[in-house]
Design an enzyme around this catalytic site. Structure first.
Site, PDB file in Angstrom:
ATOM      1  NE  ARG A 104      -2.663   1.116   4.226  1.00 12.20           N
ATOM      2  CZ  ARG A 104      -2.607   1.103   4.683  1.00 12.20           C
ATOM      3  NH1 ARG A 104      -4.230   1.278   4.990  1.00 12.20           N
ATOM      4  NH2 ARG A 104      -2.506   1.345   6.034  1.00 12.20           N
ATOM      5  CB  THR A 108      -1.514   7.146  -3.012  1.00 13.70           C
ATOM      6  OG1 THR A 108      -1.152   6.006  -3.324  1.00 13.70           O
ATOM      7  CG2 THR A 108      -0.890   8.084  -4.244  1.00 13.70           C
ATOM      8  CG  ASP A 200       3.227  -1.867   9.191  1.00 16.73           C
ATOM      9  OD1 ASP A 200       3.740  -3.333   8.654  1.00 16.73           O
ATOM     10  OD2 ASP A 200       3.288  -1.270   8.265  1.00 16.73           O
ATOM     11  CG  ASP A 203       6.760  -2.764   9.169  1.00 17.16           C
ATOM     12  OD1 ASP A 203       8.028  -2.915   8.104  1.00 17.16           O
ATOM     13  OD2 ASP A 203       6.659  -1.479   9.304  1.00 17.16           O
TER      14      ASP A 203
END
Ligand code: PRP
Ligand code: URA
Length: 209
Positions: A104, A108, A200, A203
């Site tokens: 992603r 944007t 995340d 991560d």
């Protein structure tokens, strides 16, 4: 409209708590995601068709059931979806695994495709798309569009957490896709992260940051 199935088994709820906890390190996080994926596989496959075959026990001939029908395909969305593959394969060892690489774009928030490799007979398989996070729904939507373009006829989406916004997107754009979740969270923050979420997922799984 596709089904939304939230898996409220106590083992899943318990493990999800420690997946959420920011003090859970990479090793334990990865193990927990794997374990929850195995538990989710149990529910995701509940509607698989069965057929009877004849076998012989040590005592007698008998008829007994085996899974029939379509073959399965697991399709993790890279990277974080990889964390769910092994746990699913523990219960579904014959499933083939395809990969869809998307990230992603942080500005944007749109998914960017960078890698795709699927089993050849994708149209004959029941595909299970894996991604821990269904946030805006952009990545899952792009992955499902890609699979449909490649000929997929049967797709389920399995995520640990979904935001209502992302669930709505998939329901609207893909009414043929059932969604399986360990929990529906409150929503998205200003960076389109799921809140309270797990942070995340990629991560935390791979120790990058
Ligand atoms: C995360 C996650 C999903 C996506 C969800 O991946 O694993 O694929 O974001 O967000 P969306 O629903 O708003 O599209 P990310 O882009 O961080 O890539 P990574 O797995 O490689 O870290
Ligand atoms: N991607 C993640 O890894 N986490 C979120 O909360 C949203 C998108």
């Amino acid at each position: 409209m596709g089904k939304i199935v939230v898996l409220d088994h106590p083992l899943i709820k318990h493990k999800l708590t420690f997946i959420r906890d920011k003090n859970t390190g990479t090793k334990e996080f990865k193990e927990l995601v794997k374990e929850v994926s195995t538990l989710m596989a149990y529910e995701v496959t509940r509607d698989l068709p069965l057929e009877e075959i004849e076998i012989e026990t040590p005592l007698a001939k008998t008829k007994s059931q085996v899974i029939s029908g379509k073959k399965l395909g697991l399709v993790p969305i890279l990277r974080a979806g990889l964390g769910m593959v092994e746990g699913m394969l523990d219960l579904l060892p014959a499933a083939k695994v395809g990969h869809v690489g998307l990230y992603r774009d942080p500005k944007t928030l749109k998914p960017v495709e960078y890698y795709c490799k699927l089993p050849k007979d994708v149209e004959e398989r029941e595909l299970i798309v894996l991604d821990p996070m269904l946030a805006t729904g952009g990545s899952a939507d792009a992955a499902i569009n890609f699979l449909k373009k490649e000929g997929a006829n049967s797709i389920k989406l399995v995520c640990l957490l979904g935001a209502p916004e992302g669930i709505e997107v998939i329901q609207q754009k893909h009414p043929d896709v059932d969604i399986y979740l360990a929990n529906i969270d409150e929503g998205l923050n200003e960076h389109a992260y799921i809140v309270p979420g797990i942070g995340d997922a990629g991560d935390r799984l791979f120790g990058t940051k």
